[in-house]
Write an enzyme that holds these catalytic residues in place. Sequence first.
Site, PDB file in Angstrom:
ATOM      1  CG  HIS A  39      23.384  78.974  33.246  1.00 53.68           C
ATOM      2  ND1 HIS A  39      23.669  78.006  34.173  1.00 53.68           N
ATOM      3  CD2 HIS A  39      23.884  78.519  32.071  1.00 53.68           C
ATOM      4  CE1 HIS A  39      24.331  77.007  33.586  1.00 53.68           C
ATOM      5  NE2 HIS A  39      24.466  77.300  32.310  1.00 53.68           N
ATOM      6  CD  GLU A 142      25.838  75.228  25.785  1.00 53.76           C
ATOM      7  OE1 GLU A 142      26.305  76.312  26.154  1.00 53.76           O
ATOM      8  OE2 GLU A 142      24.741  74.809  26.181  1.00 53.76           O
ATOM      9  CG  ASP A 168      28.719  75.624  29.043  1.00 52.57           C
ATOM     10  OD1 ASP A 168      29.364  75.334  30.062  1.00 52.57           O
ATOM     11  OD2 ASP A 168      27.527  75.970  29.068  1.00 52.57           O
TER      12      ASP A 168
HETATM   13  C1  3PY Z   1      27.751  79.659  27.064  1.00 52.53           C
HETATM   14  O1  3PY Z   1      28.546  80.503  26.643  1.00 52.53           O
HETATM   15  O2  3PY Z   1      28.069  78.505  27.371  1.00 52.53           O
HETATM   16  C2  3PY Z   1      26.350  80.006  27.219  1.00 52.53           C
HETATM   17  O3  3PY Z   1      25.542  79.122  27.399  1.00 52.53           O
HETATM   18  C3  3PY Z   1      25.957  81.441  27.219  1.00 52.53           C
HETATM   19  O4  3PY Z   1      24.916  81.688  28.093  1.00 52.53           O
HETATM   20 MG    MG Z   2      26.308  77.318  28.052  1.00 56.26          MG
END
Ligand code: 3PY
Ligand code: MG
Length: 248
Positions: A39, A142, A168
Amino acid sequence: MTLHTESASLGAWSSLGEPHVVLSLLAARPDWVVLDAQHGAFDGSSVRAALLASRHAPGRVPVWVRTPDGSPSTLGAVLDMGADGVIVPMVESAEQARAITAACMYPPQGSRSFGPSTLLSGEAITSMADANAAVAVSLMIETAAALEDVQRIAATDGAESLFVGPFDLAASLGTTVDALLADDAPDAPLPRVVEAAHTAGLRARGFAGGLERALRMRELGFDAVAGFTDTSLIQAGAAAAVAQWREA
Ligand code: 3PY
Ligand code: MG
């Protein structure tokens, strides 16, 4: 309940794609630094430049790359540039995790293709076994699917850690980051990931992106937390300066 040990480490997270910014973060002597190529603004050339610059920074610490994906070409390229570790996003199954670690290891442990280009950074590969031992592979947990398979993912040969992406994960579970961090029941998402990592002999790492969240993650038993980001430091510093000016 306080589970943390004093040895939990603090990482810096860089999104800006700028070697000078990485050197500024390193000057504060965090325990490790992540270059975000998922990102953040890092691409191949800025990752290479930041890795080269960081080798010459005083007090060298591990510099990892969060890759945009887990493909063998992406992982091989970043490791050839000399990353000390990779953080791979959106790992959802043990099968995917095995393919990722295999792509990061030379045979016989894996199937990474040999490219001696880390010679460019002045560090020759002494042996494939040494190179395999030096690479750290962190698997991001995530999504709800990853949480379901977390014990099998943690059992992946060659993994160094699980790495929670709370933003996420909260989105995937239909909750908020604050609620995720508040829940310390043994079967709550974050304690489950920490437990799965530790049971498998891995570290539990995670992204906090702010010191308050980082301290809470340490309390929950995380061994290593990315506690601050270059963008949030700039935003906070700029906001403080503007506020001070307007209030004076
Ligand atoms: C998240 O919190 O999803 C991440 O990937 C942090 O960059
Ligand atoms: Mg993430």
